[in-house]
Design a protein around this motif. Structure first.
Motif, PDB file in Angstrom:
ATOM      1  N   LEU B  90       0.834  -1.199   0.000  1.00  0.00           N
ATOM      2  CA  LEU B  90       0.000   0.000   0.000  1.00  0.00           C
ATOM      3  C   LEU B  90       0.864   1.241   0.000  1.00  0.00           C
ATOM      4  O   LEU B  90       0.646   2.185  -0.746  1.00  0.00           O
ATOM      5  CB  LEU B  90      -0.888   0.016   1.247  1.00  0.00           C
ATOM      6  CG  LEU B  90      -2.179  -0.765   1.178  1.00  0.00           C
ATOM      7  CD1 LEU B  90      -2.976  -0.551   2.451  1.00  0.00           C
ATOM      8  CD2 LEU B  90      -2.996  -0.290  -0.001  1.00  0.00           C
ATOM      9  N   LEU B  92       3.974   1.505  -0.789  1.00  0.00           N
ATOM     10  CA  LEU B  92       4.820   1.618  -1.960  1.00  0.00           C
ATOM     11  C   LEU B  92       4.124   2.477  -3.013  1.00  0.00           C
ATOM     12  O   LEU B  92       4.731   3.235  -3.736  1.00  0.00           O
ATOM     13  CB  LEU B  92       5.068   0.204  -2.495  1.00  0.00           C
ATOM     14  CG  LEU B  92       6.421  -0.090  -3.107  1.00  0.00           C
ATOM     15  CD1 LEU B  92       7.516   0.244  -2.124  1.00  0.00           C
ATOM     16  CD2 LEU B  92       6.485  -1.558  -3.484  1.00  0.00           C
ATOM     17  N   PHE B  93       2.804   2.314  -3.059  1.00  0.00           N
ATOM     18  CA  PHE B  93       2.077   2.975  -4.135  1.00  0.00           C
ATOM     19  C   PHE B  93       1.234   4.173  -3.681  1.00  0.00           C
ATOM     20  O   PHE B  93       0.723   4.896  -4.501  1.00  0.00           O
ATOM     21  CB  PHE B  93       1.178   1.961  -4.852  1.00  0.00           C
ATOM     22  CG  PHE B  93       1.947   0.852  -5.492  1.00  0.00           C
ATOM     23  CD1 PHE B  93       2.605   1.059  -6.697  1.00  0.00           C
ATOM     24  CD2 PHE B  93       2.058  -0.379  -4.881  1.00  0.00           C
ATOM     25  CE1 PHE B  93       3.334   0.045  -7.280  1.00  0.00           C
ATOM     26  CE2 PHE B  93       2.789  -1.408  -5.467  1.00  0.00           C
ATOM     27  CZ  PHE B  93       3.432  -1.195  -6.665  1.00  0.00           C
ATOM     28  N   ALA B  94       1.120   4.307  -2.361  1.00  0.00           N
ATOM     29  CA  ALA B  94       0.202   5.330  -1.863  1.00  0.00           C
ATOM     30  C   ALA B  94       0.553   6.724  -2.367  1.00  0.00           C
ATOM     31  O   ALA B  94      -0.315   7.531  -2.654  1.00  0.00           O
ATOM     32  CB  ALA B  94       0.190   5.315  -0.345  1.00  0.00           C
ATOM     33  N   TRP B  96       1.471   7.716  -5.093  1.00  0.00           N
ATOM     34  CA  TRP B  96       0.899   8.017  -6.403  1.00  0.00           C
ATOM     35  C   TRP B  96      -0.480   8.616  -6.288  1.00  0.00           C
ATOM     36  O   TRP B  96      -0.926   9.374  -7.125  1.00  0.00           O
ATOM     37  CB  TRP B  96       0.785   6.737  -7.225  1.00  0.00           C
ATOM     38  CG  TRP B  96       2.094   6.204  -7.685  1.00  0.00           C
ATOM     39  CD1 TRP B  96       3.308   6.772  -7.498  1.00  0.00           C
ATOM     40  CD2 TRP B  96       2.306   4.990  -8.399  1.00  0.00           C
ATOM     41  NE1 TRP B  96       4.266   5.986  -8.054  1.00  0.00           N
ATOM     42  CE2 TRP B  96       3.689   4.892  -8.618  1.00  0.00           C
ATOM     43  CE3 TRP B  96       1.452   3.993  -8.878  1.00  0.00           C
ATOM     44  CZ2 TRP B  96       4.243   3.816  -9.302  1.00  0.00           C
ATOM     45  CZ3 TRP B  96       2.016   2.943  -9.548  1.00  0.00           C
ATOM     46  CH2 TRP B  96       3.401   2.846  -9.756  1.00  0.00           C
ATOM     47  N   PHE B  97      -1.184   8.209  -5.228  1.00  0.00           N
ATOM     48  CA  PHE B  97      -2.598   8.560  -5.171  1.00  0.00           C
ATOM     49  C   PHE B  97      -2.886   9.757  -4.276  1.00  0.00           C
ATOM     50  O   PHE B  97      -3.856  10.443  -4.458  1.00  0.00           O
ATOM     51  CB  PHE B  97      -3.402   7.358  -4.687  1.00  0.00           C
ATOM     52  CG  PHE B  97      -3.168   6.140  -5.522  1.00  0.00           C
ATOM     53  CD1 PHE B  97      -3.729   6.049  -6.780  1.00  0.00           C
ATOM     54  CD2 PHE B  97      -2.353   5.133  -5.074  1.00  0.00           C
ATOM     55  CE1 PHE B  97      -3.505   4.943  -7.558  1.00  0.00           C
ATOM     56  CE2 PHE B  97      -2.124   4.022  -5.859  1.00  0.00           C
ATOM     57  CZ  PHE B  97      -2.699   3.919  -7.107  1.00  0.00           C
ATOM     58  N   LEU B  98      -2.024   9.924  -3.285  1.00  0.00           N
ATOM     59  CA  LEU B  98      -2.352  10.955  -2.313  1.00  0.00           C
ATOM     60  C   LEU B  98      -1.722  12.302  -2.623  1.00  0.00           C
ATOM     61  O   LEU B  98      -2.049  13.292  -1.997  1.00  0.00           O
ATOM     62  CB  LEU B  98      -1.906  10.515  -0.921  1.00  0.00           C
ATOM     63  CG  LEU B  98      -2.783   9.464  -0.257  1.00  0.00           C
ATOM     64  CD1 LEU B  98      -2.181   9.055   1.057  1.00  0.00           C
ATOM     65  CD2 LEU B  98      -4.180   9.989  -0.041  1.00  0.00           C
ATOM     66  N   GLN B 100      -0.924  15.762  -3.737  1.00  0.00           N
ATOM     67  CA  GLN B 100      -1.655  16.920  -4.254  1.00  0.00           C
ATOM     68  C   GLN B 100      -0.662  18.068  -4.268  1.00  0.00           C
ATOM     69  O   GLN B 100      -0.617  18.848  -3.338  1.00  0.00           O
ATOM     70  CB  GLN B 100      -2.827  17.276  -3.349  1.00  0.00           C
ATOM     71  CG  GLN B 100      -3.874  16.193  -3.243  1.00  0.00           C
ATOM     72  CD  GLN B 100      -4.885  16.480  -2.170  1.00  0.00           C
ATOM     73  OE1 GLN B 100      -5.082  17.612  -1.764  1.00  0.00           O
ATOM     74  NE2 GLN B 100      -5.518  15.451  -1.676  1.00  0.00           N
ATOM     75  N   PRO B 101       0.146  18.112  -5.294  1.00  0.00           N
ATOM     76  CA  PRO B 101       1.304  18.999  -5.257  1.00  0.00           C
ATOM     77  C   PRO B 101       0.937  20.456  -4.991  1.00  0.00           C
ATOM     78  O   PRO B 101       1.687  21.179  -4.350  1.00  0.00           O
ATOM     79  CB  PRO B 101       1.914  18.863  -6.645  1.00  0.00           C
ATOM     80  CG  PRO B 101       1.273  17.690  -7.255  1.00  0.00           C
ATOM     81  CD  PRO B 101      -0.021  17.454  -6.573  1.00  0.00           C
ATOM     82  N   PHE B 115      -3.896   9.459   6.925  1.00  0.00           N
ATOM     83  CA  PHE B 115      -3.881   8.266   6.072  1.00  0.00           C
ATOM     84  C   PHE B 115      -3.050   7.153   6.705  1.00  0.00           C
ATOM     85  O   PHE B 115      -3.494   6.011   6.812  1.00  0.00           O
ATOM     86  CB  PHE B 115      -3.327   8.606   4.688  1.00  0.00           C
ATOM     87  CG  PHE B 115      -2.992   7.398   3.864  1.00  0.00           C
ATOM     88  CD1 PHE B 115      -4.000   6.620   3.322  1.00  0.00           C
ATOM     89  CD2 PHE B 115      -1.680   7.022   3.660  1.00  0.00           C
ATOM     90  CE1 PHE B 115      -3.698   5.495   2.581  1.00  0.00           C
ATOM     91  CE2 PHE B 115      -1.369   5.891   2.922  1.00  0.00           C
ATOM     92  CZ  PHE B 115      -2.386   5.132   2.377  1.00  0.00           C
TER      93      PHE B 115
ATOM     94  N   GLU C  32       0.254  10.746 -14.269  1.00  0.00           N
ATOM     95  CA  GLU C  32       0.211  11.809 -13.260  1.00  0.00           C
ATOM     96  C   GLU C  32      -0.091  13.140 -13.915  1.00  0.00           C
ATOM     97  O   GLU C  32       0.744  14.024 -13.976  1.00  0.00           O
ATOM     98  CB  GLU C  32       1.534  11.876 -12.490  1.00  0.00           C
ATOM     99  CG  GLU C  32       1.733  10.645 -11.635  1.00  0.00           C
ATOM    100  CD  GLU C  32       3.013  10.666 -10.855  1.00  0.00           C
ATOM    101  OE1 GLU C  32       3.747  11.678 -10.920  1.00  0.00           O
ATOM    102  OE2 GLU C  32       3.285   9.678 -10.170  1.00  0.00           O
ATOM    103  N   ARG C  34      -1.582  15.383 -12.910  1.00  0.00           N
ATOM    104  CA  ARG C  34      -1.873  16.463 -11.986  1.00  0.00           C
ATOM    105  C   ARG C  34      -0.634  17.025 -11.308  1.00  0.00           C
ATOM    106  O   ARG C  34      -0.722  17.717 -10.321  1.00  0.00           O
ATOM    107  CB  ARG C  34      -2.849  15.981 -10.919  1.00  0.00           C
ATOM    108  CG  ARG C  34      -4.215  15.694 -11.480  1.00  0.00           C
ATOM    109  CD  ARG C  34      -5.074  14.941 -10.501  1.00  0.00           C
ATOM    110  NE  ARG C  34      -5.026  15.491  -9.147  1.00  0.00           N
ATOM    111  CZ  ARG C  34      -5.583  16.632  -8.776  1.00  0.00           C
ATOM    112  NH1 ARG C  34      -6.229  17.360  -9.648  1.00  0.00           N
ATOM    113  NH2 ARG C  34      -5.507  17.028  -7.542  1.00  0.00           N
ATOM    114  N   ASP C  63      -7.385   5.578  -4.478  1.00  0.00           N
ATOM    115  CA  ASP C  63      -6.381   5.752  -3.432  1.00  0.00           C
ATOM    116  C   ASP C  63      -6.367   4.524  -2.531  1.00  0.00           C
ATOM    117  O   ASP C  63      -7.360   3.820  -2.416  1.00  0.00           O
ATOM    118  CB  ASP C  63      -6.576   7.079  -2.690  1.00  0.00           C
ATOM    119  CG  ASP C  63      -7.402   6.959  -1.445  1.00  0.00           C
ATOM    120  OD1 ASP C  63      -6.992   6.199  -0.553  1.00  0.00           O
ATOM    121  OD2 ASP C  63      -8.429   7.637  -1.359  1.00  0.00           O
ATOM    122  N   PRO C  64      -5.207   4.225  -1.967  1.00  0.00           N
ATOM    123  CA  PRO C  64      -5.012   2.922  -1.331  1.00  0.00           C
ATOM    124  C   PRO C  64      -6.040   2.625  -0.248  1.00  0.00           C
ATOM    125  O   PRO C  64      -6.495   1.492  -0.142  1.00  0.00           O
ATOM    126  CB  PRO C  64      -3.633   3.030  -0.716  1.00  0.00           C
ATOM    127  CG  PRO C  64      -2.988   4.178  -1.369  1.00  0.00           C
ATOM    128  CD  PRO C  64      -4.045   5.086  -1.853  1.00  0.00           C
TER     129      PRO C  64
END
Lengths: 300, 550, 446
Positions: B90, B92-94, B96-98, B100-101, B115, C32, C34, C63-64
């Motif tokens: 989780l 390793l990849f989280a 990518w998803f979280l 928000q630059p 999280f 990506e 974004r 999201d995970p």
């Protein structure tokens, strides 16, 4: 009292009930018996006769419907009696993810045995049951015979005074069975009391001093083994090889005295004896093979 | 602040509940045994109790440890720790998803920390729940337990050992995941974000209000927000928000040149005004004993040596952000006298702070925790560790409940039971309390159903005929049942410490800070309080049943 | 294989797992879109997904936390989305904005193909959440968050022009028409978050530094094109209206510039283009109507011909559609606004009003009077303009400003003055225009 009772069972009855409390099975009916200190006692009977139920009642795993049990002078429900008891369950319900050393260490801890003693005793027992080569393997990888042996080792971890064995030879090959019986003899020599239950007459006859035979929860027979196995109505003669005419003569002599010759043949050792003999011999002389004419030959 | 944890009250409730429970159990069992077994019945009950005392007196740490170790080994060898792999994947990849630059670090930190902590909780809790509910039933099913209970091992040792073992597994995973999560958070954040990783140590005051005529009020004005947490004061009037701080003398203020405070006020504009500027507020410091008061000068700039260069008498509220305020020590009152904030206004560690809103017809709002004295921050690790401890305590509770449940029912049922208890404890306690404490309008289940179908509103009196009386009686019995089982469900709201950590606060020991409801000590106490009764229950359950798989 | 010990075997597995991870990472890395840097194109799968328009499979973009939840819930993601939605409402109520943002993200990831979900959540961020914040720059941040959501929604639902239209609409309405439009439009080309965007442009919002209406126009055009390409109709509004949005964005661009006091070639050019687009392209587009296919650009001559051909019913529908889109007015407006006289009139009036607000009354009077003169000329030339309130309002506000200047200078209102007829006709509702006058005055004074 010349020998004290290790186990006293009085009017023990066990009725299994279903979820709604309705009577389902009367597993044991008004059983009364004593086991004396230092004897090897056998509980016999076909499957479902109530042997295991008796054992479990002795251990406090089941609660009696009626009657009472005293074991080593205490009620069966007292946990403290377990200090001096060793128990080998019917199938060995050990933790399969532990290896032999861990298993013995675990049960040793349950007896509150200090670390060093625990370690020594474990080593000794593992050697005794011949599992030294497999002591680091998890029990899930063990064969049935090996599991039986480690089960026995755990039953002896506390050097118990009373040992309860449920079907000690089940699942063992004849050789293993023999070892088990030798071990029971040894325990007896040390003055331990052993109670075993089995449905194999042969097992019991070899080692037990006294037996009780149960059938459908009722005690049918209770006596010393040597007495039980003697059939007073039959006389057995054993001679060296006799020619045909001599046999006829003997027959006539018997007729004169009003007895009849029931059976004449050559004595054979039973299958078990034969198997053991063969295995022992082949261990002594490896490479030997059985051939058609019955004479052993050396392998090429 | 309604959610303060009432320690003495909790103790009294606890003792009375346990006491009445014991009384009830003993009475019922003695009476029941008499009915069933005549005179020998009560004797049997007594002998069970005597045996229980004996059993508990011969508890051995070595045996407990044996079971604990067995439990741990079992979990490890049965690959329970694989959940750790799920965790690793989780994370390793989280990222990518979280990510928000564009978001500002303040918001990002909250999301990352929350999280991590939620993920940890969501992975560990189901795992320990399943483990603890299946351990003993599985032992009974395969009869391994026969080899254990035929040793001098006491039943409570089995229960305690199991509890400790599963907790240790949970704790181990918690520690590993905690460290990994911590490193992950650090790696996700840039330097600016890392700066936001703090554990602020607040000293809260008690809030009060004055309305526009200057009359004391408990609450300010509601500006129409559905959420009643904050209330507002009107600008340009005598309306004030007042905080009474205590215990300030416990902190070394002597050397400081200012009192650091932080405000999180909300703004309500009744007209737009200047949209580019915030609403201005003023802070008055008041000596609670002498009523001496003055406008607090707020430090706006310092020179290179760190000396105060400029102060301002007002500040603009930045909504939903931390408004850091440094109340300068040198205060000048209305008559031009120079005073010392710490000497002239702090009296026996107490200080009153009044806040007023300057522009007329504009409003500022706050709740108790929105203004606090900010002591030197603790490292983020401290609050993070405390937050994890909260998860750990939750784990322990679930293990205890699970193990106890598994002593009298089989694995699936134990799982459902535990899950239900946890679910109710985590979400339904407040609801349960409302029903049990008869604060619920419209009656019990049957009465409510009747009212719905009869289109009666809750205020309408029901006719007092027999059927209705029976109905209310049945409902009453239902509520009585709920009342009796209410304390079976631990109040898990105290265990949720994540918001503090995520919002950059130190986790409080004693009283929860609203709108959050967790605090460390209450959760510790709840855990401790539930631990023993549940274990005793587990003991009796194992002791009084035939350990035979059916 | 049997020669390996248990440990060796496990090591082999481990290596195998790690080796298999490499292609997963290379192939599966998500797009990506974004990132601030304009970023990474994503792994092969992400690229192929884009190429073959298989965006549905970007369900993987979850999201995970919700992915693990999804896994546990198996087919129950609808329920999960509902729970999250409830949670989002609570978070909004308790003003936990950061978590709200995260939960919103999760909801859309659970239901990436429900247009309503995107619309509702993006709108919520851009309109509701932004309004909760006090400072304009904070508000602008949340408008941008909403816009980013819309754009994400477009990416996940590329076949639906509707999503593009909504994005464009937020660009034009929320940024150009909100109470804070003045600041928003400035921030749009110069982001207040100078740390994150040193260039002043948020690349996800306005990469090319255009005006918000120009960006909106592009989105509206894209929306029309998508609908043409996929044939999937939108359900936002009547088609004739919907199709007019690109040109309307151009018109609004010109109007906004004028509101900000920018006159001259930029606005003139914009009006010019809008005039052509409106009458030549949009006006020639055929729409289905109960009276047959119609287009909106119908001159009087055309109308006559249609009548002669007995196509009265069709002509009726043309008029109805024209009314629906206010076609004739905007057509006229574009043509009028591109004239130099109109440009001058507006410039003078604007500058005059600003001068009046700032207290330069001499200059104000001069400019206002000159502007009124030119405005009067315009109205005389195109009297039908007065049918629109907007035209009247501009005239009235200018005259209120002019009258207040006269009052301050203690000069009487002359008997005759330009736009007098407009004043007299609307004298009854001076109050309404006065409000507008005060509003503008406040704006000029900032």
């Amino acid at each position: 009292m010349e020998s004290e009772s290790v186990i006293e069972i009085r009017n023990l009855t066990k009725i299994y009930r279903d979820f709604w409390g309705r009577k389902k099975v009367r597993a044991l009916n008004q059983l009364t018996l004593d086991v004396k200190k230092g004897e090897v006692f056998g509980l016999l009977g076909p499957n479902g006769s109530g042997k295991t139920t008796t054992l479990k009642l002795l251990l406090g795993l089941l609660f009696p419907t009626e009657g009472e049990v005293k074991i080593l002078g205490e009620p069966a429900t007292n946990v403290s009696k377990n200090e001096r008891i060793g128990y080998l369950p019917e199938e060995t319900y050990l933790y399969r993810f532990l290896n032999a050393e861990e298993t013995l260490d675990f049960y040793g801890r349950l007896f509150n045995i200090p670390a060093q003693v625990r370690k020594d005793r474990a080593k000794e027992l593992i050697e005794m049951v011949g599992l030294k080569h497999a002591r680091r393997r998890q029990l899930r990888e063990y064969s049935k015979g090996m599991t039986r042996r480690i089960g026995l080792a755990q039953a002896l971890i506390n050097d118990p005074d009373l040992i309860l064995l449920d079907e000690p030879t089940s699942g063992l090959d004849p050789l293993g069975s023999r070892d088990m019986k030798d071990l029971i003899d040894k325990l007896k020599e040390k003055g331990k009391t052993v109670v075993m239950c089995s449905h194999l007459l042969a097992d019991v006859q070899d080692v037990c001093d006294r037996i009780a035979i149960l059938f459908e929860g009722d005690l049918k027979v209770l006596d010393r083994v040597d007495k039980l196995l003697v059939d007073e109505g039959v006389t057995q003669l054993k001679t060296s090889q006799l020619p045909e005419n001599v046999i006829r003569e003997v027959e006539e002599v018997l007729k004169r005295h009003g007895a009849s010759l029931m059976n004449v043949d050559h004595p054979t050792s039973n299958l078990e004896d034969l198997f053991i003999k063969t295995v022992r011999e082949s261990k002594e002389r490896p490479g030997q093979r059985h051939v058609a004419d019955g004479k052993p030959t050396a392998a090429s | 602040m309604g959610s303060e944890f009432d320690f003495s009250g909790a103790l009294i409730t606890y003792i009375s509940v346990i006491g009445s429970l014991l009384f009830a159990i003993i009475t019922v069992s003695v009476a029941g045994s008499f009915v069933v077994g005549g005179k020998t019945g009560p004797l049997a009950v007594l002998s069970i109790l005597r045996l229980a005392v004996e059993d508990w007196l011969s508890t051995s740490p070595r045996r407990i440890w044996a079971i604990t170790k067995l439990t741990i080994l079992e979990a490890i060898r049965r690959k329970a720790l694989l959940v750790g792999v799920v965790f690793a994947v989780l994370f390793l990849f989280a990222g990518w998803f979280l990510a928000q630059p564009a978001s500002d670090p303040e918001q990002q930190v909250k999301v990352y920390v929350a999280f991590v902590m939620r993920t940890i909780a969501f992975l560990i809790i189901p795992m320990v729940l399943l483990l603890s509910c299946w351990g003993i039933p599985e032992d009974i099913r395969v009869r391994s337990i026969h080899t254990v209970v035929t040793k001098p091992c006491r039943r409570q040792e089995i229960v305690i050992g199991r509890v400790l073992g599963f907790t240790a597994i949970g704790g181990l995973l918690l520690a590993i995941m905690g460290v990994v999560g911590y490193v992950w958070i650090l790696r996700q954040l840039d330097a600016k974000g890392r700066e936001r990783l703090v554990a602020r140590v607040p000293v809260y005051g008690k809030i009060a209000f004055k309305d526009r005529e200057g009359v004391d009020q408990k609450q300010g004005i509601n500006t129409g927000d559905e959420w009643m947490f904050r209330s507002f004061i009107e600008g340009g009037t005598k309306s004030r928000m007042i905080w009474n701080f205590e215990g300030l003398d416990a902190f070394n203020l002597e050397t400081a040149d200012h009192l650091p405070m932080e405000a999180g006020f909300q703004v309500f504009r009744s007209y737009k005004g200047n949209m580019d500027r915030g609403i201005t507020c003023q802070i008055l410091v008041v000596n609670p004993d002498t009523e001496k008061r003055a406008v607090a000068p707020l430090v706006t700039s310092r020179d290179q040596a760190g000396k105060i260069e400029q102060t301002d008498n007002a500040f603009e509220v930045k909504e939903f952000r931390e408004n850091l305020l440094q109340l300068a020590r040198r205060v000048v009152d209305d008559e031009g006298n120079e005073l010392d904030l710490f000497k002239d206004f702090v009296s026996k560690g107490r200080l009153r702070v009044e806040v007023l809103c300057l522009p007329t017809q504009q409003y500022i709002g706050a709740a108790g925790p929105d203004l606090f004295v900010r002591l030197p921050d603790k490292p983020f690790v401290v609050s993070y560790a405390k937050g994890l401890l909260g998860i750990g305590l939750l784990t322990l509770m679930i293990v205890v409940i699970g193990v106890c449940a598994s002593t009298f029912v089989k694995g699936p049922v134990a799982t459902m039971t535990t899950f239900f208890i946890v679910l109710v404890g985590a979400t339904g306690r407040a609801f349960l309390d409302t029903i049990v404490d008869a604060k619920w309008v419209g009656g019990g289940a049957f009465e409510s159903i009747y009212r719905i179908f009869a289109h009666l509103n809750p205020q309408t009196e029901l006719p007092s005929t027999l059927p209705f009386k029976v109905m209310q009686l049945v409902d009453g019995a239902g509520v009585g049942f709920l009342r009796s089982v209410r304390y079976l469900f631990p109040d898990f709201k105290f265990f949720d410490l994540t918001p503090y950590v995520a919002y950059g606060f130190d986790v409080p020991w004693t009283n929860p800070v609203p709108p959050n409801s967790g605090a460390l000590l209450p959760s510790l106490i709840i855990t401790a309080g539930y631990l023993l009764p549940w274990i005793v229950l587990g003991y009796f359950s194992l002791r009084l049943r035939e350990l035979e798989a059916k | 294989m049997s020669k390996l010990t248990g440990l060796q075997r496990k090591l082999v597995y481990l290596v195998g797992i790690l080796v298999l991870f490499i292609p997963i990472i290379v192939l599966g890395r998500p797009d990506e879109g974004r990132t601030a840097t304009g970023g990474d194109q994503g792994g092969t799968l992400a690229r192929m997904r884009r190429e073959y328009d298989l965006k549905e499979s970007s369900l993987g973009k979850v999201d995970p936390a919700s992915a693990s939840m999804n896994l546990v819930l198996l087919g129950m993601r609808g329920i999960a989305a509902n729970i999250l939605w409830q949670q989002a409402i609570d978070l909004q109520k308790t003003k936990n904005w950061a978590e709200l943002r995260a939960v919103t993200e999760s909801i859309t990831q659970l239901q990436p193909h429900f247009l309503k979900v995107w619309d509702m959540q993006a709108w919520n961020l851009a309109y509701n959440v932004s309004a909760e914040w006090d400072l304009v720059r904070d508000r602008y941040f949340w408008v941008k968050e909403g816009l980013k959501f819309y754009q994400q929604g477009v990416l996940q639902n590329q076949k639906y022009g509707e999503m593009q239209w909504r994005t464009g609409n937020t660009y034009s309405q929320k940024i150009g028409r909100a109470d804070e439009w003045k600041q928003f439009r400035q921030y749009f080309v110069k982001d207040p978050n100078t740390e994150a965007f040193p260039s002043g442009l948020d690349p996800e919002i306005n990469p090319e530094g255009k005006d918000n209406y120009q960006v909106a126009e592009k989105w509206f055009r894209d929306a029309n094109r998508t609908i043409d390409d996929t044939g999937i109709e939108q359900h936002v509004m009547g088609r004739p209206l919907f199709r007019s949005y690109p040109v309307r964005a151009m018109i609004e661009f010109a109007q906004a510039k004028q509101r900000e006091g920018v006159f001259g070639d930029i606005t003139k050019q914009a009006w010019e283009t809008a005039a052509i687009e409106w009458s030549q392209k949009y006006g020639k587009e055929e729409f289905d109507s109960p009276g047959g296919m119609v287009h909106l650009e119908v001159t009087e001559k055309d109308a006559k011909e249609m009548q002669d051909r007995g196509e009265d019913d069709k002509l009726n529908w043309v008029y109805r559609y024209q009314d629906m889109c206010n076609y004739r007015y905007w057509r006229l407006r574009c043509f009028v606004e591109r004239e130099q006289n109109t440009v001058d009139a507006r410039r003078d009036l604007y500058n005059g009003e600003v001068a009046a607000a700032k207290g330069d009354f001499v200059e104000a009077r001069k400019l206002l009077e000159s502007g009124m003169e030119k405005y009067d000329t315009m109205i005389r030339k195109y009297p039908e303009l007065l049918e629109q309130m907007e035209t009247v309002e501009d005239a009235m506000v200018a005259m209120i400003a002019w009258r207040s200047v006269l009052q301050i200078e203690s000069a009487p209102v002359p008997d005759d003055y330009p736009l007098k007829s407009v004043w007299e006709q609307n004298a009854g509702s001076v109050g309404v225009f006065n409000t507008e006058y005060i509003r503008r005055k406040g704006l000029y004074n900032k």
